[in-house]
Design an enzyme around this catalytic site. Structure first.
Site, PDB file in Angstrom:
ATOM      1  N   ARG A  85     -12.482  18.155 -46.091  1.00  0.00           N
ATOM      2  CA  ARG A  85     -12.331  19.465 -46.990  1.00  0.00           C
ATOM      3  C   ARG A  85     -12.656  19.040 -48.025  1.00  0.00           C
ATOM      4  NH1 ARG A  85      -7.677  19.007 -48.544  1.00  0.00           N
ATOM      5  NH2 ARG A  85      -7.049  16.914 -48.009  1.00  0.00           N
ATOM      6  N   HIS A 102       4.514  18.564 -42.408  1.00  0.00           N
ATOM      7  CA  HIS A 102       2.998  18.061 -42.146  1.00  0.00           C
ATOM      8  C   HIS A 102       3.511  16.748 -41.201  1.00  0.00           C
ATOM      9  CE1 HIS A 102      -0.982  15.856 -43.080  1.00  0.00           C
ATOM     10  NE2 HIS A 102      -0.906  16.529 -41.812  1.00  0.00           N
TER      11      HIS A 102
END
Length: 529
Positions: free
Chosen positions: A55, A216
């Protein structure tokens, strides 16, 4: 649920070479024909992502407008960009894609629960990115596809590179989220994880406003229907410990906790492949077969076998595959309310207890803290362990203030009487370099005891530095292992390390100015000016 009028995607939907919801075999054919990837001995296709092998957080922006301005937790994670920049760049990307021979289009869902799922669509320049989206999100049935009206749209053009001086971006790569237009715009990076994580960020924005806590974490369910959640940053053992032959997997990364229970946000898994072996992680190893996507994994030229130990491209090698490639799963990916919540940390200081039971306030404190030690191999440039804190165990993907998610967690712990444990999979008998990593068999035994309710009434002692309640007995674990200080030969060295870690917790928590006094006081007992 408001959907975006498809007329604004007219140029993309009317593309002369658009391919709608292709089957996995046809996408695999396209990938090979177009030279986007190669076929491996496992049946998976392997693609390389070039310059960007992970990312690009510095290139992620949220459009600042009247819809989200007062909701977003603006700062270094959620960086603002103005509407004009987004609109201009969007037009450039659409114009760029119109000239491509083919365009790949996927429609499906984020969320396994029909009541809370979000209809999405993804436009891809690359066939392999479209296969990634097909495997990672929830695929619609033929009947659902006929009437599916997307609420959110991802437009991905990896080959389009921005000009920062002209386009107002940070670099050639960009991930822009507009909650007003309900569009994610991705360009300049071939890393497929941006597609997955941008939709997770969208869900972290939408779901809390719909009375659903987005998380998450991984989740599984026992034979009696008891549900467990596993939170933990990279290197803590989240994937390994949630993969239990005696429990069925709900999902391994993203979940929602609604008034009805737990549901998986995804339809697939995006597993790290570094040092993957059939012996250590058979479920993941065996799941990588036809239809799976390997990212940046080194492949032998002759045999086409993957070499999961080779980090020539990156240490962040990945595999994307559908959930059904794992045998022991829940279908559909929904279950009841969690009986047990596990926070995993890999503490390299060797001072946190291997397991401790948390009060609601302690749970909220450690949820907001999201502590672990970043280990060598989890991030480029990290050679020695470093203490790291990531709010709610997922700070890079949280558009709203962390307190929003923490307060929802606290309310649900109260409402459903969930038991919360902090489990340290890190070091014992000394810090990193002196002590040794906690035995996996001990950690499994502790988690088993927690899931079976064996620690709910056991006698505990309070840690004098961290204030945590430590069970004095856990079946299958030597008693002396449970008290960290008892495992250290040098007791003074233990005190120094433990107090230093306590102060790191306090320093990090200062940013949570809105936390209640009860939560602030739920941190380590030791404090030094």
């Amino acid at each position: 649920m408001n959907t975006v009028k498809q007329s604004i995607f007219k140029d993309l939907l009317e593309h002369k070479g658009i391919q709608h919801n292709l089957s996995v075999p046809r996408l695999a054919e396209q990938i090979l024909e177009r030279g986007e990837g190669i076929l491996t001995a496992t049946g998976a296709v392997r693609a390389e992502t070039g310059k960007y092998t992970g990312r690009s957080p510095k290139d992620r922006f949220i459009v600042r407008d009247e819809v989200c301005e007062d909701l977003i937790d603006w700062g270094s994670v959620n960086k603002p960009i103005n509407e004009d920049v987004f609109n201009t760049l969007y037009e450039k990307v659409v114009s760029y894609l119109k000239d491509k021979e083919k365009l790949f289009h996927f429609k499906g869902y984020a969320g396994a629960d029909a009541k809370y799922r979000v209809p999405i669509q993804v436009f891809n320049e690359y066939a392999w990115h479209n296969l990634f989206a097909t495997q990672m999100f929830v695929r619609p049935s033929k009947e659902e596809l006929q009437t599916l009206e997307p609420e959110f749209t991802v437009v991905s053009a990896p080959s389009f590179k921005a000009d920062p001086k002209v386009d107002g971006t940070n670099s050639e790569a960009f991930v822009l989220i507009s909650f007003k237009k309900k569009i994610v715009l991705i360009g300049g990076t071939e890393y497929a994880g941006e597609i997955k994580k941008s939709i997770f960020s969208v869900m972290n924005y939408l779901l809390p406003q719909r009375e659903v806590l987005s998380m998450h974490c991984s989740a599984n369910v026992g034979q009696e229907g008891d549900v467990a959640l596993f939170f933990g940053l990279s290197g803590t053992g989240k994937t390994t410990l949630s993969a239990d032959p005696y429990r069925r997997l709900i999902g391994d990364d993203e979940h929602g906790w609604s008034p009805n229970g737990i549901f998986n946000i995804e339809g697939g898994c995006y597993a790290k492949c570094i040092n993957l072996s059939q012996e250590k992680e058979p479920q993941i190893y065996n799941a990588i077969r036809f239809g799976s996507v390997l990212e940046n994994v080194v492949i032998d030229d002759k045999s086409r076998n993957p070499d999961y130990d080779d980090t020539s491209f990156t240490e962040n090698t990945r595999a994307a595959y559908p959930l059904e490639n794992i045998d022991n799963i829940v279908t559909p990916s929904i279950a009841g309310h969690p009986n047990t919540i596990i926070f995993l940390t890999a503490d390299a200081s060797g001072t946190l207890p291997p397991i401790s039971k948390l009060t609601k306030e302690q749970a909220m404190y450690h949820f907001l803290s999201g502590y672990t030690s970043k280990l060598a191999g989890t991030e480029r440039g990290v050679t020695d362990p470093q203490a790291t804190f990531s709010a709610c165990f997922g700070s890079p993907f949280l558009p709203l203030a962390p307190s929003t998610y923490a307060e929802m967690l606290g309310e649900k712990i109260d409402q459903f009487n969930s038991n919360v444990f902090l489990v340290n999979t890190g070091w014992t008998g000394g810090a990193y370099g002196v002590g040794e990593r906690m035995k996996l068999s001990y950690t499994r035994a502790m988690i088993h005891a927690a899931l079976e309710g064996e620690l709910n009434t056991v006698e505990t002692t309070q840690d004098e530095i961290f204030g945590l309640s430590i069970p004095l007995n856990v079946p299958g674990v030597p008693d002396e292992v449970l008290i960290p200080k008892n495992t250290w030969t040098d007791k003074k060295a233990y005190d120094i390390e433990a107090k230093a870690l306590a102060m790191k917790f306090h320093k990090n928590f200062k940013k949570f100015t809105n936390a209640s006094q009860d939560i602030k006081q739920a941190g380590p007992l030791y404090y030094s000016e």
